[in-house]
Motif scaffolding. Sequence first.
Motif, PDB file in Angstrom:
ATOM      1  N   ASP A 189       0.826  -1.208   0.000  1.00  0.00           N
ATOM      2  CA  ASP A 189       0.000   0.000   0.000  1.00  0.00           C
ATOM      3  C   ASP A 189       0.861   1.259   0.000  1.00  0.00           C
ATOM      4  OD1 ASP A 189      -2.363  -1.372  -0.111  1.00  0.00           O
ATOM      5  OD2 ASP A 189      -2.804  -1.214   2.032  1.00  0.00           O
ATOM      6  N   THR A 190       2.000   1.205   0.693  1.00  0.00           N
ATOM      7  CA  THR A 190       2.884   2.363   0.741  1.00  0.00           C
ATOM      8  C   THR A 190       3.450   2.685  -0.639  1.00  0.00           C
ATOM      9  OG1 THR A 190       3.488   1.843   3.030  1.00  0.00           O
ATOM     10  CG2 THR A 190       4.932   3.344   1.835  1.00  0.00           C
ATOM     11  N   VAL A 191       3.872   1.650  -1.357  1.00  0.00           N
ATOM     12  CA  VAL A 191       4.379   1.852  -2.721  1.00  0.00           C
ATOM     13  C   VAL A 191       3.275   2.389  -3.625  1.00  0.00           C
ATOM     14  CG1 VAL A 191       5.243   0.665  -4.776  1.00  0.00           C
ATOM     15  CG2 VAL A 191       6.198   0.121  -2.527  1.00  0.00           C
ATOM     16  N   LEU A 192       2.061   1.844  -3.480  1.00  0.00           N
ATOM     17  CA  LEU A 192       0.927   2.304  -4.273  1.00  0.00           C
ATOM     18  C   LEU A 192       0.652   3.786  -4.029  1.00  0.00           C
ATOM     19  CD1 LEU A 192      -1.617   1.713  -6.048  1.00  0.00           C
ATOM     20  CD2 LEU A 192      -2.811   1.191  -3.898  1.00  0.00           C
ATOM     21  N   MET A 193       0.637   4.179  -2.751  1.00  0.00           N
ATOM     22  CA  MET A 193       0.342   5.573  -2.427  1.00  0.00           C
ATOM     23  C   MET A 193       1.465   6.489  -2.898  1.00  0.00           C
ATOM     24  SD  MET A 193      -1.873   7.664  -1.292  1.00  0.00           S
ATOM     25  CE  MET A 193      -3.037   6.620  -0.431  1.00  0.00           C
ATOM     26  N   SER A 194       2.702   6.040  -2.777  1.00  0.00           N
ATOM     27  CA  SER A 194       3.831   6.842  -3.248  1.00  0.00           C
ATOM     28  C   SER A 194       3.710   7.095  -4.747  1.00  0.00           C
ATOM     29  CB  SER A 194       5.148   6.120  -2.941  1.00  0.00           C
ATOM     30  OG  SER A 194       6.245   6.832  -3.450  1.00  0.00           O
ATOM     31  N   ARG A 195       3.330   6.066  -5.486  1.00  0.00           N
ATOM     32  CA  ARG A 195       3.162   6.220  -6.940  1.00  0.00           C
ATOM     33  C   ARG A 195       2.007   7.166  -7.247  1.00  0.00           C
ATOM     34  NH1 ARG A 195       0.839   1.627 -10.970  1.00  0.00           N
ATOM     35  NH2 ARG A 195       0.945   2.825 -12.910  1.00  0.00           N
ATOM     36  N   LEU A 196       0.922   7.042  -6.498  1.00  0.00           N
ATOM     37  CA  LEU A 196      -0.233   7.916  -6.716  1.00  0.00           C
ATOM     38  C   LEU A 196       0.139   9.374  -6.459  1.00  0.00           C
ATOM     39  CD1 LEU A 196      -3.294   8.305  -7.232  1.00  0.00           C
ATOM     40  CD2 LEU A 196      -3.648   7.899  -4.775  1.00  0.00           C
ATOM     41  N   LEU A 197       0.849   9.629  -5.379  1.00  0.00           N
ATOM     42  CA  LEU A 197       1.245  11.002  -5.059  1.00  0.00           C
ATOM     43  C   LEU A 197       2.182  11.566  -6.121  1.00  0.00           C
ATOM     44  CD1 LEU A 197       1.815  10.901  -1.187  1.00  0.00           C
ATOM     45  CD2 LEU A 197      -0.258  11.470  -2.465  1.00  0.00           C
ATOM     46  N   ARG A 198       3.075  10.723  -6.617  1.00  0.00           N
ATOM     47  CA  ARG A 198       4.002  11.193  -7.657  1.00  0.00           C
ATOM     48  C   ARG A 198       3.245  11.595  -8.917  1.00  0.00           C
ATOM     49  NH1 ARG A 198       6.875   7.093  -7.673  1.00  0.00           N
ATOM     50  NH2 ARG A 198       6.194   6.023  -9.566  1.00  0.00           N
ATOM     51  N   GLU A 199       2.266  10.783  -9.318  1.00  0.00           N
ATOM     52  CA  GLU A 199       1.460  11.100 -10.496  1.00  0.00           C
ATOM     53  C   GLU A 199       0.702  12.411 -10.298  1.00  0.00           C
ATOM     54  OE1 GLU A 199       1.127   9.641 -13.402  1.00  0.00           O
ATOM     55  OE2 GLU A 199       2.136   7.703 -13.142  1.00  0.00           O
ATOM     56  N   LEU A 200       0.148  12.600  -9.127  1.00  0.00           N
ATOM     57  CA  LEU A 200      -0.632  13.815  -8.862  1.00  0.00           C
ATOM     58  C   LEU A 200       0.265  15.046  -8.816  1.00  0.00           C
ATOM     59  CD1 LEU A 200      -3.112  12.457  -6.152  1.00  0.00           C
ATOM     60  CD2 LEU A 200      -3.582  12.893  -8.576  1.00  0.00           C
ATOM     61  N   ALA A 201       1.412  14.913  -8.158  1.00  0.00           N
ATOM     62  CA  ALA A 201       2.339  16.052  -8.094  1.00  0.00           C
ATOM     63  C   ALA A 201       2.814  16.448  -9.483  1.00  0.00           C
ATOM     64  CB  ALA A 201       3.523  15.703  -7.196  1.00  0.00           C
ATOM     65  N   ASP A 202       3.090  15.456 -10.322  1.00  0.00           N
ATOM     66  CA  ASP A 202       3.527  15.745 -11.691  1.00  0.00           C
ATOM     67  C   ASP A 202       2.450  16.460 -12.498  1.00  0.00           C
ATOM     68  OD1 ASP A 202       5.967  14.603 -11.214  1.00  0.00           O
ATOM     69  OD2 ASP A 202       5.501  12.677 -12.167  1.00  0.00           O
ATOM     70  N   ARG A 203       1.208  16.298 -12.093  1.00  0.00           N
ATOM     71  CA  ARG A 203       0.096  16.955 -12.788  1.00  0.00           C
ATOM     72  C   ARG A 203      -0.288  18.280 -12.132  1.00  0.00           C
ATOM     73  NH1 ARG A 203      -3.767  12.625 -15.544  1.00  0.00           N
ATOM     74  NH2 ARG A 203      -2.300  10.916 -15.872  1.00  0.00           N
ATOM     75  N   GLY A 204       0.520  18.741 -11.186  1.00  0.00           N
ATOM     76  CA  GLY A 204       0.300  20.055 -10.597  1.00  0.00           C
ATOM     77  C   GLY A 204      -0.625  20.102  -9.412  1.00  0.00           C
ATOM     78  N   VAL A 205      -0.922  18.946  -8.805  1.00  0.00           N
ATOM     79  CA  VAL A 205      -1.813  18.907  -7.648  1.00  0.00           C
ATOM     80  C   VAL A 205      -1.003  19.128  -6.379  1.00  0.00           C
ATOM     81  CG1 VAL A 205      -3.469  17.513  -6.344  1.00  0.00           C
ATOM     82  CG2 VAL A 205      -3.354  17.313  -8.845  1.00  0.00           C
ATOM     83  N   ALA A 206      -1.453  20.038  -5.530  1.00  0.00           N
ATOM     84  CA  ALA A 206      -0.809  20.248  -4.232  1.00  0.00           C
ATOM     85  C   ALA A 206      -1.149  19.090  -3.307  1.00  0.00           C
ATOM     86  CB  ALA A 206      -1.279  21.567  -3.620  1.00  0.00           C
ATOM     87  N   LEU A 207      -0.216  18.748  -2.416  1.00  0.00           N
ATOM     88  CA  LEU A 207      -0.390  17.597  -1.533  1.00  0.00           C
ATOM     89  C   LEU A 207      -0.163  18.001  -0.083  1.00  0.00           C
ATOM     90  CD1 LEU A 207       1.747  15.036  -3.594  1.00  0.00           C
ATOM     91  CD2 LEU A 207      -0.752  15.283  -3.648  1.00  0.00           C
ATOM     92  N   ALA A 208      -0.912  17.364   0.811  1.00  0.00           N
ATOM     93  CA  ALA A 208      -0.703  17.564   2.245  1.00  0.00           C
ATOM     94  C   ALA A 208      -0.994  16.242   2.937  1.00  0.00           C
ATOM     95  CB  ALA A 208      -1.612  18.662   2.788  1.00  0.00           C
ATOM     96  N   ALA A 209      -0.143  15.865   3.875  1.00  0.00           N
ATOM     97  CA  ALA A 209      -0.298  14.578   4.548  1.00  0.00           C
ATOM     98  C   ALA A 209       0.030  14.715   6.024  1.00  0.00           C
ATOM     99  CB  ALA A 209       0.609  13.517   3.907  1.00  0.00           C
TER     100      ALA A 209
END
Length: 359
Positions: free
Chosen positions: A163-183
């Motif tokens: 799940d950690t690898v999955l979430m890391s990949r998801l966050l990377r895709e979103l960041a590359d598309r210009g989405v701000a992230l907070a965790a």
Amino acid sequence: MPVTAVQSQDPTATTSLAAVRPAVTPERLLADLVPPRHFAEARFASYRANPEHPSQAATLDRLQEVAAEIAAPAPSGLRALLGRRRTPPAVYMDGGFGVGKTHLLTSLAHAVTEACGPGTAAYGTFVEYTNLVGALGFLPTVEALSAKSLVCIDEFELDDPGDTVLMSRLLRELADRGVALAATSNTLPDALGEGRFAAEDFLREIQALADRFEVLRVDGEDYRHRAVVTDAAPLAADAVRAAVADRPGAVLDDFADLLAHLATVHPSRYGALLDGVELVGLTGVRPVTRQEVALRVVVLVDRLYDRDVPVLLSGVDGTTHRQLFSDEMLRGGYRKKYYRALSRLGALAEEGRRLADPA
């Protein structure tokens, strides 16, 4: 259509969570990615930073700046033509249980929604996002979330490598598309005194994204333990039954029956399990001996806490909520989940006690 509790044939009878068979569509999973009811009114202005822990005020100030960055207009003119895209902010709040990280995270989500418009901020727990990927598939999840200005992930978990690898990949895709992230994530109570926080683990696990995240440390004590009596004796079973009788939205379950039912319901549906529920009474509460059962209890407690649903507990042989998980579990790989659940369940149980005995 929302899923509601199944009533018995006798309209005066108390309902039971074990009678509910929730069905949840992928559309609802997406629609539910908003700050929970418990934090519906959370705003930066209502956060009370403890002056004894300056990191709280510093984090508050920084998140207000982040909200302004997200809401700022996109580059235009020559800068836009040259392709100079603004790097979206990414922040990670690390601290102990009950120091206000979720209040701050939901305040950020509310601030962005109010500035950028409805639907521009997604908010969910780590488990809710992994459930979303399971329901929609990875690429459809990326497409759905990339339309957001901000994606908030509460309780980032590192105990499941897949799940950690999955979430890391998801966050990377979103960041590359210009989405701000907070965790956010939690540091164990026994590590706080040693000055050890979880940020190093978080940054290691998200690997390629590590240099994009700004770590905000939030010190402090668990406010839930300061505000409530978390070691109060359990209620008598008759007192629990009397408190839920004829109360609108109240449910009553034997603890063993509820645990058996939870095994038949996917954790992504536990929120729907609580639709229309305003009070949960549990009798026969006893220590949980199996890990997979304990993890289901953690998810249920999180959904109860999200929805501000008080709980009435009647334990076998004087069992308190503090004894729900074994010492071995509290030392194991899922200990962060268990400590969080105990903190939250204590607050919900004290609220239930006040309902049962208003005097």
